[in-house]
Write a protein that holds these residues in place. Structure first.
Motif, PDB file in Angstrom:
ATOM      1  N   GLU A 185       0.807  -1.217   0.000  1.00  0.00           N
ATOM      2  CA  GLU A 185       0.000   0.000   0.000  1.00  0.00           C
ATOM      3  C   GLU A 185       0.845   1.274   0.000  1.00  0.00           C
ATOM      4  O   GLU A 185       0.332   2.360   0.209  1.00  0.00           O
ATOM      5  N   ASP A 239     -12.664   2.855   3.839  1.00  0.00           N
ATOM      6  CA  ASP A 239     -12.757   3.669   2.632  1.00  0.00           C
ATOM      7  C   ASP A 239     -12.964   5.148   2.957  1.00  0.00           C
ATOM      8  O   ASP A 239     -12.434   6.025   2.269  1.00  0.00           O
ATOM      9  N   ILE A 257      -9.617   6.594   3.969  1.00  0.00           N
ATOM     10  CA  ILE A 257      -8.777   6.764   2.788  1.00  0.00           C
ATOM     11  C   ILE A 257      -9.222   7.993   2.001  1.00  0.00           C
ATOM     12  O   ILE A 257      -8.403   8.819   1.585  1.00  0.00           O
ATOM     13  N   ALA A 258     -10.529   8.138   1.802  1.00  0.00           N
ATOM     14  CA  ALA A 258     -11.056   9.281   1.059  1.00  0.00           C
ATOM     15  C   ALA A 258     -10.729  10.599   1.756  1.00  0.00           C
ATOM     16  O   ALA A 258     -10.354  11.577   1.101  1.00  0.00           O
ATOM     17  N   ARG A 259     -10.838  10.624   3.069  1.00  0.00           N
ATOM     18  CA  ARG A 259     -10.515  11.855   3.805  1.00  0.00           C
ATOM     19  C   ARG A 259      -9.044  12.193   3.682  1.00  0.00           C
ATOM     20  O   ARG A 259      -8.680  13.360   3.591  1.00  0.00           O
ATOM     21  N   ALA A 260      -8.189  11.188   3.654  1.00  0.00           N
ATOM     22  CA  ALA A 260      -6.755  11.429   3.533  1.00  0.00           C
ATOM     23  C   ALA A 260      -6.389  11.934   2.140  1.00  0.00           C
ATOM     24  O   ALA A 260      -5.436  12.699   1.981  1.00  0.00           O
ATOM     25  N   GLU A 261      -7.154  11.523   1.130  1.00  0.00           N
ATOM     26  CA  GLU A 261      -6.884  11.976  -0.230  1.00  0.00           C
ATOM     27  C   GLU A 261      -7.191  13.458  -0.398  1.00  0.00           C
ATOM     28  O   GLU A 261      -6.607  14.126  -1.228  1.00  0.00           O
ATOM     29  N   THR A 270      -8.816  17.443  -3.536  1.00  0.00           N
ATOM     30  CA  THR A 270      -8.199  17.590  -4.853  1.00  0.00           C
ATOM     31  C   THR A 270      -8.485  16.401  -5.762  1.00  0.00           C
ATOM     32  O   THR A 270      -8.505  16.548  -6.976  1.00  0.00           O
ATOM     33  N   LEU A 271      -8.721  15.229  -5.196  1.00  0.00           N
ATOM     34  CA  LEU A 271      -9.013  14.040  -5.991  1.00  0.00           C
ATOM     35  C   LEU A 271     -10.509  13.746  -6.088  1.00  0.00           C
ATOM     36  O   LEU A 271     -10.913  12.785  -6.730  1.00  0.00           O
TER      37      LEU A 271
END
Length: 74
Positions: free
Chosen positions: A22, A53, A56-60, A63-64
């Protein structure tokens, strides 16, 4: 602040393998697992996959993110 901790050798090896897959450090993988576990315990009604999930989405960050476009009636 970083703190050294002792963990089971088997857990360390599992974290090492997942971290490589990862693209995280071993410490980062253990931290991620701890965050997922804490969030899951704090929200027992949510599926663990959803919790993972979401983190992960919050960490992205935004911008993505892609804009939601409703396909329903207007």
């Amino acid at each position: 602040m970083s703190m050294p901790v002792r963990i089971d050798d088997q857990l360390y090896e599992q974290a090492k393998a997942h971290a490589h897959a990862e693209r995280r450090t071993i410490a980062g993988q253990l931290e991620f697992w701890a965050l997922v576990g804490k969030a899951a315990l704090d929200n027992p009604d949510l599926p663990i996959e959803f919790v993972r999930d979401l983190l992960i989405a919050r960490a992205e960050g935004s911008t993505l993110a892609t804009e939601f476009v409703s396909q329903g009636k207007r």
